[in-house]
Design an enzyme around this catalytic site. Structure first.
Site: not given
Length: 356
Positions: A335, A180, A307
């Site tokens: 995610h 991320s 996601d």
């Protein structure tokens, strides 16, 4: 009575001797069984690793754990497929596999709000494969106790990573994995320590280009940075309402919907009690990345196809605009593939480690 007592005592000794022999025999049997179990375990581990390295799935079908892979500058025309192998190595091939790797150290960098704790499944799987896995807490994350309201730059946020790289032996290199917004820390490290990073892996991450902000990657879901700073209800004003916001933190329901739509309930519960506020400064900072340093790094991107935080379309755009050396996809992953698809993630990391 004495004679009877003596006979019984003798019988007991004989029985005791028989028991001792049986116990000795049992002990030998147990040791033999343990040795056999250990051999079976090594064989199973070797077979599992071989499977993990040989299984490369194309993205057109298969179950939720299937993966696809393409190598080259982000071009779908460069997809290559490898068939599953029916042969398995013997136990002697496991050390050979490890010896063939130029880099055995993998450093795991978490994303916004997370900490080193989120990698617990990945660490266990990598270590079981014989690799050396290290997960770091970025500044103000996990058990690193810095007040997130005081973290104003990407340099501050990335300091545990840059300290780690700076302290590596001169000729030592690592495979760096960023999740991320941790991708921005990976990019920052590539710019400042290119000689220390063998490969950089962006896991549904902010693989930004020169002059971009990590936050810009999330604009589709969260809106523009300017709008977010003005209107978001998740902002934290650590220096008072009269000053700019210093961080943000999603409510539980938003976090669950964005990050954990496919993750096991136990992992979601762990995250809910472990996540910390996200400092705004680092993700609002524009990165300065040069072709001479960042541009020489070997980058790989892992896309997650279910996601909600970073949509597959956004991830594909990142790959298209800033092409990495290789692209991998995990079907059915939210995610947080370290929770929802740990085995698939593990297989991909092993394969990346093995790429010459």
């Amino acid at each position: 009575m004495g004679n009877i007592f003596c006979v019984r005592k003798k019988d007991e000794k004989e029985r005791g001797g028989s028991r001792s022999k049986r116990m000795l025999g049992n002990g030998r049997s147990q040791r033999k069984m343990q040795a056999e179990e250990e051999l079976i375990h090594r064989q199973a581990l070797s077979m599992a690793i071989h499977q993990q390295l040989s299984q490369r799935f194309e993205g057109g079908g298969g179950g939720g754990g299937s993966m696809s892979r393409r190598i080259g500058p982000g071009s779908t025309s460069s997809r290559r497929q490898r068939a599953l192998s029916d042969s398995f190595p013997n136990t002697k091939q496991l050390p050979e596999f490890l010896e063939s790797l130029k880099t055995k150290k993998i450093v795991l960098i978490h994303g916004e709000g997370f900490g080193a704790w989120c990698w617990y499944k990945t660490i266990a799987l990598l270590e079981e494969s014989g690799l050396l896995a290290t997960a770091l807490d970025l500044t103000g994350s996990g058990i690193e106790l810095t007040d997130t309201n005081r973290i104003t730059s990407l340099a501050d946020y990335s300091k545990p990573l840059t300290d780690f790289l700076n302290n590596l032996p001169e000729d030592d290199k690592v495979i760096l994995v960023g999740h991320s917004s941790g991708g921005a820390c990976v990019s920052y490290a590539l710019e400042h320590f290119p000689e220390k990073i063998s490969k950089a892996v962006f896991l549904c991450a902010t693989m930004v280009s020169d002059g971009q902000r990590p936050f810009d990657v999330f604009a589709e879901e969260l809106g523009s940075a300017e709008l977010f700073m003005k209107e978001s209800k998740f902002l934290i004003y650590g220096n008072g309402k009269d000053n700019p916001p210093t961080g943000f933190m999603f409510a539980k329901q938003q976090s669950k919907g964005l990050y954990f739509n496919q993750s096991p309930a136990k992992d979601v519960a762990l995250a809910m009690v472990s996540m910390r506020p996200i400092p705004l400064g680092p993700i609002m900072e524009k990165l300065s990345l040069t072709p001479e340093k960042y541009g020489t790094g070997r980058r790989f991107f892992i896309q997650t196809l279910d996601d909600n935080a970073l949509s597959p379309d956004v991830q594909e755009k990142l790959v298209r605009e800033n092409p990495p050396e290789g692209v991998f996809k995990i079907k059915g992953s939210d995610h947080c593939p370290f929770f929802s698809k740990p085995q698939s993630l593990h297989k991909i990391l092993l394969e990346i480690a093995q790429i010459p």
